[in-house]
Write an enzyme that holds these catalytic residues in place. Structure first.
Site, PDB file in Angstrom:
ATOM      1  N   ASP A 100       0.860  -1.180   0.000  1.00  7.98           N
ATOM      2  CA  ASP A 100       0.000   0.000   0.000  1.00  7.98           C
ATOM      3  C   ASP A 100       0.901   1.237   0.000  1.00  7.98           C
ATOM      4  O   ASP A 100       2.042   1.182   0.454  1.00  7.98           O
ATOM      5  CB  ASP A 100      -0.891  -0.043   1.243  1.00  7.98           C
ATOM      6  CG  ASP A 100      -1.587   1.281   1.483  1.00  7.98           C
ATOM      7  OD1 ASP A 100      -2.319   1.710   0.583  1.00  7.98           O
ATOM      8  OD2 ASP A 100      -1.377   1.872   2.563  1.00  7.98           O
ATOM      9  N   ASP A 156       0.062   5.206   0.792  1.00  4.86           N
ATOM     10  CA  ASP A 156      -0.022   6.201   1.872  1.00  4.86           C
ATOM     11  C   ASP A 156      -0.156   5.525   3.235  1.00  4.86           C
ATOM     12  O   ASP A 156      -1.039   4.700   3.448  1.00  4.86           O
ATOM     13  CB  ASP A 156      -1.227   7.133   1.637  1.00  4.86           C
ATOM     14  CG  ASP A 156      -1.111   7.885   0.317  1.00  4.86           C
ATOM     15  OD1 ASP A 156       0.019   8.036  -0.176  1.00  4.86           O
ATOM     16  OD2 ASP A 156      -2.147   8.297  -0.223  1.00  4.86           O
TER      17      ASP A 156
END
Lengths: 367, 185
Positions: B9, B11
């Site tokens: 992932d 952020d």
């Protein structure tokens, strides 16, 4: 961003800017969406006092914004009316000895007034044929125009800065205002009941309005299903609208159309558990306070003026002529008529369920 | 058998959580991210970023801005010798009902076919429940990191709607665990 564009224009040293005049936008909703830009201006010029020039409703809305030190009310129907009034305004601004003007409002007049007031640095989007009046013009591309309004305004400030500001629209109310709202709701039968705000009007014009019979029907059902207390919000010109809806409902709602100041409106909307609304200023106020929203969009562009943030439900239909941006519909108002009460009720139910789930989640955290 | 990937992932896992990131200068790495990705490179696994970017669907920024952000992300990782094999993003609004917004498996399936990846031997590392459900949806192992939103998720996940294969401090410790875990096969 490429700053070469400004090479032959003007360079600014934020430390030398002591006093800034910001020309605010004219509509309440747009003004909410300028708050990230205002907070960016504050951060970019930490040593400057920031004065906001705006019409009364916007001045009220942003009066306690931490991004603003002083308000200058633009009395367009009062002492600043007409050519002589404008001269008076120019004089008043001149007396202020501002170092810089930042024009959030897009209009030729905004640039002209700051030019005539001889403010040394005049910054704004290069639209409305005012490029020659600004000496720190920011090009407004087609791409910029397609962005959500929050970014449209924020990017103006970013383009004169070397820093990338981020933010969400944020409004503030005082403890006093909060207590006032609480007290009003308590003596209006809201204790222990979910409060649902409906906003059936739209200052812009009737084209943005969803049929009032449906607002009434929807309210009856939500009261029945959830023991909700319904408040009708609206401006002074919408009293008749509010009264009509109240007259159609089984249980009398708290009809506050035309009864609230902007500050009171803010404090009350903030207390709602759900806000069902047309595309309007109050919708953006609700979004700024993170109140879950069901927004009914018709003739306006949901891409650029949707409620900012997560978790809001936008209802709209892909009809041929939308978005037309007209104030009054010249045809059959299909964009609004085709949105049924059932669809809005369903969206409201989803928001209520989401809110309940969230609360259960938070309670499980604290226990 | 296809290759093994670590799907990461963006952020809150590689770079610091900072709302809607629409400008390159807003990217700031979480300490250890570059080293973690370097280890993935060294193991011969694919390092693939998978990220939801609904800011595009919400008209907060354009796809071109996102591409600049990603160029910058790759660049600062590269400066530290870390190499991203690919970045896959979902640009849609949550209401669009697409099949690529995490935890839907669209992005991973696309990566699997384009990069020849064996999803059920792969790993997903992220800071949200949606990353864990994503892992579950494709049969990969799911690792939750405490950076970004992760620490909030760990407390809130007491109903055990998904069970992570590992809960750990950050991407670096996740990758160190993967390095050991992979030896079992």
């Amino acid at each position: 961003m490429n700053f070469d564009f400004f090479a032959d224009m003007i360079t600014i040293n934020p430390d030398q800017i002591r006093k800034i005049l910001v020309r605010g936008v004219n509509w309440i909703g747009d003004a909410v969406l300028t708050t990230p830009a205002l907070s960016a201006i504050r951060k970019e010029f930490p040593g400057a006092t920031i004065h906001l020039l705006a019409k009364r409703p916007v001045a009220e809305l942003l009066g306690k914004d931490p991004g603003i030190d002083r308000i200058m009310v633009y009395e367009i129907h009062g002492r600043h009316q007409g050519p002589l009034g404008r001269i008076k305004l120019v004089e008043e601004i001149k007396n202020g000895s501002f170092d810089m003007a930042i024009l959030l409002q897009n209009a030729f007049e905004a640039a002209l007034i700051t030019f005539l007031s001889a403010i040394p640095i005049r910054c704004g989007y290069n639209t409305d044929g005012r490029g020659s009046l600004l000496n720190l013009p920011v090009p407004c591309t087609k791409e910029t125009l397609g962005l959500h309004q929050v970014y449209y305004y924020l990017n103006l400030v970013r383009s004169i800065s070397s820093r990338e500001y981020k933010s969400e629209p944020l409004l503030r109310i005082t403890g006093e205002e909060e207590a006032w709202a609480e007290e009003l709701l308590n003596r209006s039968g809201c204790i222990g009941r979910p409060v649902i705000g409906i906003n059936p009007g739209s200052t812009y014009g009737p084209a943005k309005r969803w049929p009032i019979e449906r607002f009434a029907m929807l309210s009856d059902i939500l009261i029945e299903q959830h023991n909700a207390r319904v408040i009708i919000f609206g401006g002074p010109g919408e009293k008749e609208l509010g009264a009509k809806i109240a007259g159609l409902m089984k249980e009398a709602p708290l009809d506050l159309t035309g009864e609230t100041s902007i500050r009171e409106l803010m404090a009350l909307i903030r207390r709602c558990d759900l806000f069902i609304t047309n595309d309007s200023g109050p919708m953006h106020i609700a979004a700024a306070f993170n109140v879950p929203i069901v927004a009914i969009f018709g003739p306006t562009d949901h891409k650029t003026t949707s409620p900012f943030g997560d978790g809001h439900i936008i209802l709209r239909k892909d009809v041929r002529c939308s978005p037309c941006l007209l104030r009054e519909c010249p045809a059959d108002h299909e964009c609004m008529e085709s949105i049924t009460a059932d669809e809005v009720i369903d969206a409201a139910e989803r928001q209520i369920k989401r809110k309940k789930d969230k609360r259960a989640w938070e309670e499980s955290l604290s226990s | 058998m296809g290759r093994i990937a670590v799907f990461i992932d963006r952020d809150g896992t590689i770079n610091k959580e900072s709302g809607y990131i629409d400008r390159p200068d807003m990217i700031e790495l979480i300490p250890g991210s570059a080293e973690a990705i370097k280890i993935i490179n060294g193991m011969g696994l694919n390092a693939v970023v998978v990220t939801n970017q609904s800011g595009i669907g919400r008209s907060y920024f354009k796809e071109e801005s996102l591409r600049e952000v990603h160029r910058r992300l790759k660049e600062i990782l590269m400066e530290e010798g870390a190499y991203i094999d690919a970045i896959y993003y979902c640009p849609h609004h949550p209401d669009d009902g697409c099949d690529c917004r995490k935890p839907m498996p669209g992005l991973l399936k696309k990566a699997a076919s384009e990069l020849d990846i064996d999803l059920c031997s792969s790993y997903v590392v992220g800071d949200k429940i949606s990353d864990l459900i994503l892992a579950q949806n494709v049969g990969a192992k799911g690792i939750l990191v405490r950076t970004g939103y992760g620490s909030g998720v760990i407390e809130a996940n007491n109903k055990k709607e998904v069970v992570p294969d590992l809960v750990t401090e950050d991407l670096l410790s996740a990758v160190k665990w993967i390095k050991e875990d992979i030896k079992k096969y």
